[in-house]
Design a protein around this motif. Structure first.
Motif, PDB file in Angstrom:
ATOM      1  N   UNK A   1       0.798  -1.222   0.000  1.00 37.90           N
ATOM      2  CA  UNK A   1       0.000   0.000   0.000  1.00 37.90           C
ATOM      3  C   UNK A   1       0.837   1.282   0.000  1.00 37.90           C
ATOM      4  N   UNK A   2       2.073   1.180   0.516  1.00 38.39           N
ATOM      5  CA  UNK A   2       2.867   2.401   0.669  1.00 38.39           C
ATOM      6  C   UNK A   2       4.240   2.283   0.004  1.00 38.39           C
ATOM      7  N   UNK A   3       5.116   1.439   0.558  1.00 39.09           N
ATOM      8  CA  UNK A   3       6.510   1.435   0.118  1.00 39.09           C
ATOM      9  C   UNK A   3       6.668   1.177  -1.370  1.00 39.09           C
TER      10      UNK A   3
ATOM     11  N   UNK B   1       8.472   2.988  -6.213  1.00 40.64           N
ATOM     12  CA  UNK B   1       8.497   2.715  -7.656  1.00 40.64           C
ATOM     13  C   UNK B   1       8.323   3.998  -8.454  1.00 40.64           C
ATOM     14  N   UNK B   2       7.370   4.814  -8.036  1.00 38.84           N
ATOM     15  CA  UNK B   2       7.076   6.030  -8.784  1.00 38.84           C
ATOM     16  C   UNK B   2       8.126   7.114  -8.559  1.00 38.84           C
ATOM     17  N   UNK B   3       8.569   7.264  -7.315  1.00 37.20           N
ATOM     18  CA  UNK B   3       9.430   8.403  -6.975  1.00 37.20           C
ATOM     19  C   UNK B   3      10.925   8.110  -7.123  1.00 37.20           C
ATOM     20  N   UNK B   4      11.300   6.822  -7.099  1.00 27.81           N
ATOM     21  CA  UNK B   4      12.716   6.478  -7.155  1.00 27.81           C
ATOM     22  C   UNK B   4      13.055   5.589  -8.342  1.00 27.81           C
ATOM     23  N   UNK B   5      12.418   4.406  -8.388  1.00 30.97           N
ATOM     24  CA  UNK B   5      12.877   3.399  -9.345  1.00 30.97           C
ATOM     25  C   UNK B   5      12.560   3.740 -10.787  1.00 30.97           C
ATOM     26  N   UNK B   6      11.481   4.448 -11.043  1.00 29.28           N
ATOM     27  CA  UNK B   6      11.226   4.895 -12.413  1.00 29.28           C
ATOM     28  C   UNK B   6      12.347   5.806 -12.901  1.00 29.28           C
ATOM     29  N   UNK B   7      12.837   6.654 -12.013  1.00 22.31           N
ATOM     30  CA  UNK B   7      13.932   7.564 -12.367  1.00 22.31           C
ATOM     31  C   UNK B   7      15.226   6.793 -12.572  1.00 22.31           C
TER      32      UNK B   7
ATOM     33  N   UNK C   1      -1.028  10.219  -9.047  1.00 21.10           N
ATOM     34  CA  UNK C   1      -2.167   9.600  -8.357  1.00 21.10           C
ATOM     35  C   UNK C   1      -1.719   8.424  -7.505  1.00 21.10           C
ATOM     36  N   UNK C   2      -0.787   7.639  -8.031  1.00 20.23           N
ATOM     37  CA  UNK C   2      -0.260   6.503  -7.269  1.00 20.23           C
ATOM     38  C   UNK C   2       0.499   6.976  -6.039  1.00 20.23           C
ATOM     39  N   UNK C   3       1.301   8.026  -6.216  1.00 22.47           N
ATOM     40  CA  UNK C   3       2.052   8.572  -5.089  1.00 22.47           C
ATOM     41  C   UNK C   3       1.098   9.118  -4.040  1.00 22.47           C
ATOM     42  N   UNK C   4       0.093   9.848  -4.468  1.00 24.31           N
ATOM     43  CA  UNK C   4      -0.867  10.430  -3.531  1.00 24.31           C
ATOM     44  C   UNK C   4      -1.594   9.352  -2.741  1.00 24.31           C
ATOM     45  N   UNK C   5      -1.966   8.268  -3.395  1.00 24.85           N
ATOM     46  CA  UNK C   5      -2.651   7.167  -2.704  1.00 24.85           C
ATOM     47  C   UNK C   5      -1.740   6.530  -1.665  1.00 24.85           C
TER      48      UNK C   5
ATOM     49  N   UNK D   1       0.826   7.972  -0.089  1.00 21.01           N
ATOM     50  CA  UNK D   1       1.050   8.895   1.017  1.00 21.01           C
ATOM     51  C   UNK D   1      -0.185   9.037   1.901  1.00 21.01           C
ATOM     52  N   UNK D   2      -1.350   8.821   1.331  1.00 26.64           N
ATOM     53  CA  UNK D   2      -2.570   8.798   2.137  1.00 26.64           C
ATOM     54  C   UNK D   2      -2.613   7.549   3.013  1.00 26.64           C
ATOM     55  N   UNK D   3      -2.186   6.428   2.443  1.00 29.77           N
ATOM     56  CA  UNK D   3      -2.204   5.165   3.181  1.00 29.77           C
ATOM     57  C   UNK D   3      -1.229   5.170   4.347  1.00 29.77           C
ATOM     58  N   UNK D   4      -0.114   5.880   4.207  1.00 27.49           N
ATOM     59  CA  UNK D   4       0.880   5.859   5.277  1.00 27.49           C
ATOM     60  C   UNK D   4       0.317   6.441   6.568  1.00 27.49           C
ATOM     61  N   UNK D   5      -0.600   7.378   6.461  1.00 26.17           N
ATOM     62  CA  UNK D   5      -1.201   7.966   7.662  1.00 26.17           C
ATOM     63  C   UNK D   5      -2.022   6.923   8.425  1.00 26.17           C
ATOM     64  N   UNK D   6      -2.734   6.084   7.701  1.00 30.39           N
ATOM     65  CA  UNK D   6      -3.513   5.023   8.365  1.00 30.39           C
ATOM     66  C   UNK D   6      -2.585   4.040   9.076  1.00 30.39           C
ATOM     67  N   UNK D   7      -1.470   3.733   8.445  1.00 26.41           N
ATOM     68  CA  UNK D   7      -0.522   2.816   9.073  1.00 26.41           C
ATOM     69  C   UNK D   7       0.124   3.455  10.305  1.00 26.41           C
TER      70      UNK D   7
END
Length: 229
Positions: A112-114, A119-125, A135-139, A141-147
């Motif tokens: 849900x988070x890592x 993948x989007x912020x590091x490995x794609x680059x 949208x994937x990043x936003x989802x 970062x939203x999930x991390x708050x629940x965790x």
């Protein structure tokens, strides 16, 4: 999976911003087991990852004349063969809780988070696979708050995540959060309890090599290596 020289140097094939590799690195360091770190850029054509581990997953630990795979299995092997300091409790029900939380972070938190955020912020680059999907990043970062809310609920009644002593569950959670913290994607103000827990584990000598990591082309957040953040 056997190698030919059982007395050879202990070697960990890893990638620096993998939570699974970091989890094993933390256990090795906590137990003061000297290890040679070998970065395996598994996405490049000359990688020998599948030869070392047919599952094609890192980390792989070369130790005791064998190539050992799967981070949880490696960590429990290390805890059994190098019992001091212990990272698994003595009682069965307490070991269950540690394993439950390790699975929580390695499976649910990772899915849900890592994994999506990294993948989007590091490995794609790094792998030159295009631009991040916001949208994937936003989802993620939203999930991390629940965790973090769940972690806070545990820490309200426990000194550490699985109980009153530090265990493999704490290293597993910290391994995931440290990857996200490297790219400044953890809002520590969301939970003072979680922040204090992370500061406590981040200050351990075992964490020093992680705080020195630097992935070429992806610079760590300014606060990443600071113990007071």
């Amino acid at each position: 999976m056997n190698t030919s020289s059982p007395n050879s140097t202990i070697r960990l094939y890893h990638v620096s911003l993998s939570p699974f590799c970091r989890k094993v690195r933390l256990v090795l360091a906590e137990k003061r087991i000297e290890v040679e770190l070998v970065e395996d850029r598994y996405w490049e054509p000359d990688s020998e990852l599948t030869r070392r581990n047919p599952a094609g997953k890192l980390p792989v630990l070369r130790m005791d004349g064998r190539l050992l795979a799967e981070s949880q299995a490696i960590c429990e092997y290390l805890d059994e063969t190098h019992p001091q300091p212990p990272l698994m409790p003595a009682q069965s029900i307490d070991r269950y809780e540690v394993r439950r939380l390790c699975a929580w972070f390695d499976d649910k938190f990772n899915a849900e988070v890592t994994k999506p955020v990294m993948n989007e912020r590091v490995w794609k680059k790094v792998m030159r696979q295009g631009y991040p999907d916001s949208r994937t990043v936003k989802a993620g970062l939203s999930a991390i708050r629940r965790h973090m809310d769940y972690m806070r609920s545990l820490l309200e009644h426990r000194r550490w995540l699985a109980g009153d002593t530090m265990t493999l569950a704490d290293f597993t959670a910290a391994a995931h959060l440290s990857c996200l913290d490297y790219i400044s994607d953890v809002d520590w103000t969301h939970s003072i309890e979680v922040q204090e827990w992370y500061a406590k584990i981040k200050s351990r000598p075992a964490f020093r090599s992680l705080l020195a990591d630097h992935l070429p082309g992806v610079h760590p957040a300014p606060h990443y290596a600071l113990l007071d953040f």
